[in-house]
Design an enzyme around this catalytic site. Structure first.
Site, mmCIF file in Angstrom:
data_model
loop_
_atom_site.group_PDB
_atom_site.id
_atom_site.type_symbol
_atom_site.label_atom_id
_atom_site.label_comp_id
_atom_site.label_asym_id
_atom_site.label_seq_id
_atom_site.Cartn_x
_atom_site.Cartn_y
_atom_site.Cartn_z
ATOM 1 N N HIS A 65 16.363 2.334 2.024
ATOM 2 C CA HIS A 65 15.032 2.912 2.173
ATOM 3 C C HIS A 65 14.868 3.747 3.437
ATOM 4 O O HIS A 65 14.427 4.888 3.385
ATOM 5 C CB HIS A 65 13.951 1.830 2.152
ATOM 6 C CG HIS A 65 12.587 2.395 2.381
ATOM 7 N ND1 HIS A 65 12.006 2.495 3.635
ATOM 8 C CD2 HIS A 65 11.700 2.953 1.522
ATOM 9 C CE1 HIS A 65 10.826 3.069 3.535
ATOM 10 N NE2 HIS A 65 10.609 3.360 2.261
ATOM 11 N N HIS B 236 10.715 -3.406 -6.758
ATOM 12 C CA HIS B 236 10.778 -2.494 -5.617
ATOM 13 C C HIS B 236 11.878 -2.923 -4.644
ATOM 14 O O HIS B 236 11.780 -3.981 -4.021
ATOM 15 C CB HIS B 236 9.408 -2.524 -4.925
ATOM 16 C CG HIS B 236 9.262 -1.585 -3.791
ATOM 17 N ND1 HIS B 236 9.067 -2.003 -2.496
ATOM 18 C CD2 HIS B 236 9.266 -0.227 -3.754
ATOM 19 C CE1 HIS B 236 8.932 -0.953 -1.706
ATOM 20 N NE2 HIS B 236 9.053 0.138 -2.440
HETATM 21 O O1 G3P Z 1 9.081 4.634 -4.635
HETATM 22 C C1 G3P Z 1 7.787 4.135 -4.674
HETATM 23 C C2 G3P Z 1 7.588 3.452 -3.429
HETATM 24 O O2 G3P Z 1 8.788 2.774 -3.192
HETATM 25 C C3 G3P Z 1 7.307 4.463 -2.377
HETATM 26 O O3 G3P Z 1 7.343 3.920 -1.168
HETATM 27 O O4 G3P Z 1 8.387 4.029 0.974
HETATM 28 O O5 G3P Z 1 8.736 2.048 -0.462
HETATM 29 O O6 G3P Z 1 9.850 4.171 -1.001
HETATM 30 P P1 G3P Z 1 8.656 3.521 -0.401
HETATM 31 CA CA CA Z 2 10.947 3.952 -3.116
#
Ligand code: G3P
Ligand code: CA
Length: 375
Positions: free
Chosen positions: A88, A46
């Site tokens: 992000h 992530h």
């Molecule tokens: O993309 C999945 C997850 O990353 C969603 O949350 O806000 O971290 O993009 P976010």
């Molecule tokens: Ca994401």
């Protein structure tokens, strides 16, 4: 394995009398993942190895790659002059020194900056300040990365080519970004022709059919992604709140009196079982191969949301022939909990820990990999 899953699902459906509402899928989640060239269970880094290095920067992605993560996850945005990049947040304040470099525009959306301007920002020092125990002098001055640069990183380790797990972030801000993405992936050789058979092995994620997975919270973007790239696996991200699953209670966080958002989200749940199922059904109808639901984390924190991976939810999703990739889980206790609940892959900030949990530990430590890469 597939027969057991199918028979069990069918038996359960018959016993529970739900066979008419949704017939159990004839394919196991593992086979479905294999059909799409996606590892099962999948390790999705992530924003890169973002526990260990500033999110969405070169060291975060290089470490995730060299650890052996299956996917490098990124949130896609487009600069004022049309360059695709990874970030992000909507604006630049949390993860860069925009307030120093462009004080009068510090709160502006990131998409109001040209790529040349974005490249002047320091996207690493904030991490050293926020996490002194993980700070490194070499993180100071790290740049925001273009999509091209993330692809370069994914392609640079001959022993392991991870796939790309790309989210169209706030896509309504970026009309046409789905087509721009297709053009870029095609130009870089990351789009397989429709019908290509997967070549799946641990070392080949980024070479097989599942080399790219597309993800979005937005229905309209899912539809556009499917129109532009029908052959590419897609995930509909889910949470309980505006624009997604309708909550049982409409009390806002501000009015709730809860001490933090994690506590508030922990109590948020879908309005009904049917409301949850409606979103899964929608994902299926629009050509997604799975969903990306939120998780409730044992220790709370800013990535803890509603528990959308309860066993019945995963079972329903599997019964529709879809996979479940849950976001964003970092602790062993939570890895175990979501795996027991039946998910097929995990978004994690700590790819090193998830790989250990899956008994696929990296040969080198994070520290060694950072050093090998010059950090
Ligand atoms: O993309 C999945 C997850 O990353 C969603 O949350 O806000 O971290 O993009 P976010
Ligand atoms: Ca994401």
């Amino acid at each position: 394995m597939p027969a057991t899953f199918t028979q069990t699902g069918l038996l359960l459906s018959l016993l529970l009398g739900v066979g008419q509402a949704h017939a159990a899928s004839a394919i196991s989640p593992a086979d479905l993942a294999a059909e799409n060239g996606i590892p099962h269970p999948a390790v999705i880094a992530h924003r890169g190895a973002s526990f260990d290095a500033p999110e969405s920067t070169a060291p975060a992605y290089k470490v995730a790659r060299d650890l052996g993560a299956d996917y490098l996850e990124l949130d896609l945005q487009r600069s004022k002059d049309g360059v695709l990049f990874a970030l992000h947040d909507d604006n630049l304040q949390r993860t860069t020194d925009v307030a120093t470099k462009f004080p009068e525009r510090k709160a502006a959306a990131a998409n109001q900056f040209t790529m040349k301007e974005l490249k002047t920002l320091d996207a690493g020092t904030w991490f050293n300040t926020a996490y002194p125990n993980r700070a490194r002098p070499s993180y100071a001055g790290l740049q925001i990365l273009t999509l091209d640069e993330v692809i370069d990183i994914a392609e640079a380790n001959p022993l392991h080519k991870p796939g790309l797990y790309i989210e169209t972030k706030e896509p309504k801000q970026f009309p046409g970004i789905e087509a721009d993405l297709k053009k870029k992936l095609q130009a870089r050789g990351w789009l397989n022709p429709a019908g290509t058979k997967p070549a799946l092995s641990d070392a080949a994620v980024g070479r097989g059919n599942g080399k790219v997975v597309l993800q979005t919270f937005e229905k309209s973007s899912l539809e556009l992604l499917h129109k532009e790239m029908p052959q590419v696996p897609k995930i509909l991200l889910l949470w309980v709140g505006p624009g997604s699953i309708e909550p049982k209670s409409n009390v806002t966080f501000a009015a709730s009196g809860e001490k933090d958002k994690a506590t508030y989200y922990a109590k948020q749940e879908p309005k009904s079982k049917a409301e949850f199922q409606r979103w899964v059904d929608y994902a299926k109808r629009q050509g997604a191969i799975g969903t990306g639901p939120s998780a409730l984390l044992t220790k709370g924190g800013d990535q803890s949301y509603s528990d959308l991976v309860q066993p019945w939810m995963n079972q329903y999703t599997h019964d529709q022939g879809l996979l479940v990739h849950v976001y964003t889980v970092d602790a062993d206790v939570d890895y175990q909990k979501v795996m027991d609940a039946g998910v097929d892959g995990i978004f994690t900030n700590r790819a090193s820990e998830l790989l250990k949990f899956y008994k696929r530990p990296a040969a080198a430590t994070v520290d060694q990999l950072l050093r090998n890469n010059g950090y």
